[in-house]
Design an enzyme around this catalytic site. Sequence first.
Site, PDB file in Angstrom:
ATOM      1  CE1 TYR A   1      -6.042  -1.388   0.878  1.00 41.32           C
ATOM      2  CE2 TYR A   1      -4.823  -0.245  -0.838  1.00 41.32           C
ATOM      3  CZ  TYR A   1      -5.092  -0.466   0.490  1.00 41.32           C
ATOM      4  OH  TYR A   1      -4.402   0.234   1.446  1.00 41.32           O
ATOM      5  CE  LYS A   2      -8.918   0.910   3.013  1.00 40.23           C
ATOM      6  NZ  LYS A   2      -8.509  -0.075   4.029  1.00 40.23           N
TER       7      LYS A   2
ATOM      8  CG  ASP B   1      -8.544   8.819   2.966  1.00 37.88           C
ATOM      9  OD1 ASP B   1      -9.199   8.014   2.281  1.00 37.88           O
ATOM     10  OD2 ASP B   1      -7.477   8.514   3.528  1.00 37.88           O
TER      11      ASP B   1
ATOM     12  NE  ARG C   1     -11.573  -2.626  10.259  1.00 34.96           N
ATOM     13  CZ  ARG C   1     -10.734  -1.989   9.438  1.00 34.96           C
ATOM     14  NH1 ARG C   1     -10.715  -0.660   9.404  1.00 34.96           N
ATOM     15  NH2 ARG C   1      -9.878  -2.657   8.694  1.00 34.96           N
TER      16      ARG C   1
ATOM     17  CG  PHE D   1      -5.719   5.488   8.013  1.00 34.03           C
ATOM     18  CD1 PHE D   1      -6.025   4.361   8.778  1.00 34.03           C
ATOM     19  CD2 PHE D   1      -4.741   5.374   7.042  1.00 34.03           C
ATOM     20  CE1 PHE D   1      -5.375   3.148   8.566  1.00 34.03           C
ATOM     21  CE2 PHE D   1      -4.084   4.164   6.829  1.00 34.03           C
ATOM     22  CZ  PHE D   1      -4.399   3.045   7.587  1.00 34.03           C
TER      23      PHE D   1
END
Lengths: 408, 408
Positions: free
Chosen positions: B219-220, B194, B367, B124
């Site tokens: 926050y996911k 991560d 996605r 990422f």
Amino acid sequence: MNLEQVRTLDAADRLRPVRDRFVLRDGVIYLDGNSLGALPKATAPHLAEVVERQWGEDLITSWNKHGWIDWPQRIAAKLAPIVGAKPNELLIADSTTVCLFKLLAAAVAAQPGRSSILTEEANFPTDLYAAQGLATLRPDVRPRTVPREDIPSAIDQDTAVLFLTHVDYRSGLRHDMAALNETAHAMGALTLWDLSHSAGAVELELNRSGCDLAVGCGYKYLNGGPGAPAFLYVSERLQGRLQSPLSGWMGHAAPFAFAGKYEPAPDIRRFLTGTPSILALAALDAGLDTFGGVAVADLEAKSQELTRFFIEAVEDRCGSETQLASPRDPKARGSHVCFAHPQGYAVMQALIARGIVGDFRPPDLIRFGFAPLYNGYEDAWHAADALAAILSTREWDRPRFLEWQKVT
Amino acid sequence: MNLEQVRTLDAADRLRPVRDRFVLRDGVIYLDGNSLGALPKATAPHLAEVVERQWGEDLITSWNKHGWIDWPQRIAAKLAPIVGAKPNELLIADSTTVCLFKLLAAAVAAQPGRSSILTEEANFPTDLYAAQGLATLRPDVRPRTVPREDIPSAIDQDTAVLFLTHVDYRSGLRHDMAALNETAHAMGALTLWDLSHSAGAVELELNRSGCDLAVGCGYKYLNGGPGAPAFLYVSERLQGRLQSPLSGWMGHAAPFAFAGKYEPAPDIRRFLTGTPSILALAALDAGLDTFGGVAVADLEAKSQELTRFFIEAVEDRCGSETQLASPRDPKARGSHVCFAHPQGYAVMQALIARGIVGDFRPPDLIRFGFAPLYNGYEDAWHAADALAAILSTREWDRPRFLEWQKVT
């Protein structure tokens, strides 16, 4: 002076109506807004809107639909008149300490060949720690701490950055920002100011005083809530050549291109790092709205009057029982004042037990912050009264008070 | 299979009752919980309590009275069963990027003489930027990016840290964490993972798999709200010898002694920096509570079943119109799946217009994230249905849809 006369002063205060923007409890006189600002009335409904409607209903689309992606800049722009800077020189981000690290590292990197971060022995600890932390990564750079009075003469051609807190967290002593910026610039040094105890309480002119860099706290006089994000300022003239080593996707020139190589945004956004807390930003937004329509010169004038009134009231009632530990001249300090007392900690506990909330700073300081938006003369008057009563009766030694201390 | 049969699958799902812990709008099927988790029902009331009663009434005293000072540890402890770590190895702090920087810098400093941060080309972007940023401060260290398949053989005695994202944000590909930890340790390298696209959706065993360091996103799948603070993990065995260069007062051994020299706390708290946002922490606290009573093995089992069901449904209905761009084997990926389509962006816009909310990732990926706590088989079924309808009719080319795009 009697209470009626004090109330006349409050009635004549042109900032008095602003007090109604805050939730203030009956029976509590809050003189710690320099540590955690009081709750604005607009905060809870605004947060409810952001949580329930924006996050709850619009979900991920809120990043565009409600412009979350621009909040760090949009909200920071409200600070422009409060600190005397251009909106495009300001950003809300991270914590104060992280912002200090970012700007300190960026400044040092822009000053090759200069090895010292010049600061003050009595600077707020987290500022010193930020410099010490950077030195672990940059062994060629060292924090150099000197006593306050030696600062001007210590600025030399080895000074990469002059790094100071504008208003001291204990004494309230205020540096002459314009003069020190000038001295630093004459030696080729950059300046980084911590405005935590200034912003929202004293008049700041970051542009006019020639400030290079600054960071401030969102949860003190700006009323952004506990642990609110910080703000940072980078003078427009420096934005192109400074770069934060805390590079993250929010500071990229094209965050949603998902490129593998970091390219900093061309503007102030390059000082963003990760995704900011939208809820924390929302609360700070409501906090900054409490300054709506308020002239910063009025803020400073009220701070000065109110702290002068409090000092006189304390000295009048307490005599030599406690000593002023802040400058008497209001132009030489911020909007809080400290008094020294050998039993300072216990004295402050006794004040809090009476609903007068200030705080204690080691070794012996009782500290009272006056937030010009919501504190008034009557607050100061009652606080001085309570302090006098406590000191004259040694209230903190009483069995009932000691009992109370145990349970709280 | 028909809708009735699909509903039987949902009825048999032992996590089904957990869905009631979330605010889910009628008419919206939310498949982007891997980007921003849905709003838990408990969040708004909990935030109101923290704002109105704690901040509003108890003001500064809340740091002790409501234990705010311990929240970064107290809340992180709720993650222990979710990630398979000890409570004292976890902390909530800052943003994901800032935490990555801290742990990366600490790891590199603990590996003198080793110059490379080994990572994956497709990592990422913010992870790559954190490594690139650190290299600006440590010119003796360089990020080394290799293709995924070359990672095991690229780990060598010059590798200071192996720095990978466990589940890829696009393909969903999942690394074999235990095997890579072992290979890295055999070469004397540390590992930093991560977990942003893993924590809360796949089974993690940080301790058992020999993880050194990890960072994850709040926050996911953890439902902490937009821009929620991150979490970090430092193995107990390393805490004494690693130190973050982002030293700040909250990480000091004695924060309220206001000492001039930084002394890191003896435990995980040394990785704190500045004052954390209490409101952001409160929301993450409520987010983590949605995992109450849920076994992490059930989470992973449900993720696998649900994503397999979705892939089959899409392939069944859409045929060769779109290609799976994630591994078919659920054990080889996380809880989101991507399909490739040359008009991916427009296809996703058309899905969103129908209330099916996923997202688009360049260059051509649509996605879909399946949050095992609140997504069900019927969600997957309707999403596949809508996708098939859109692809077969090229809905995004229709004038009415284009009109809609203009106004949103």
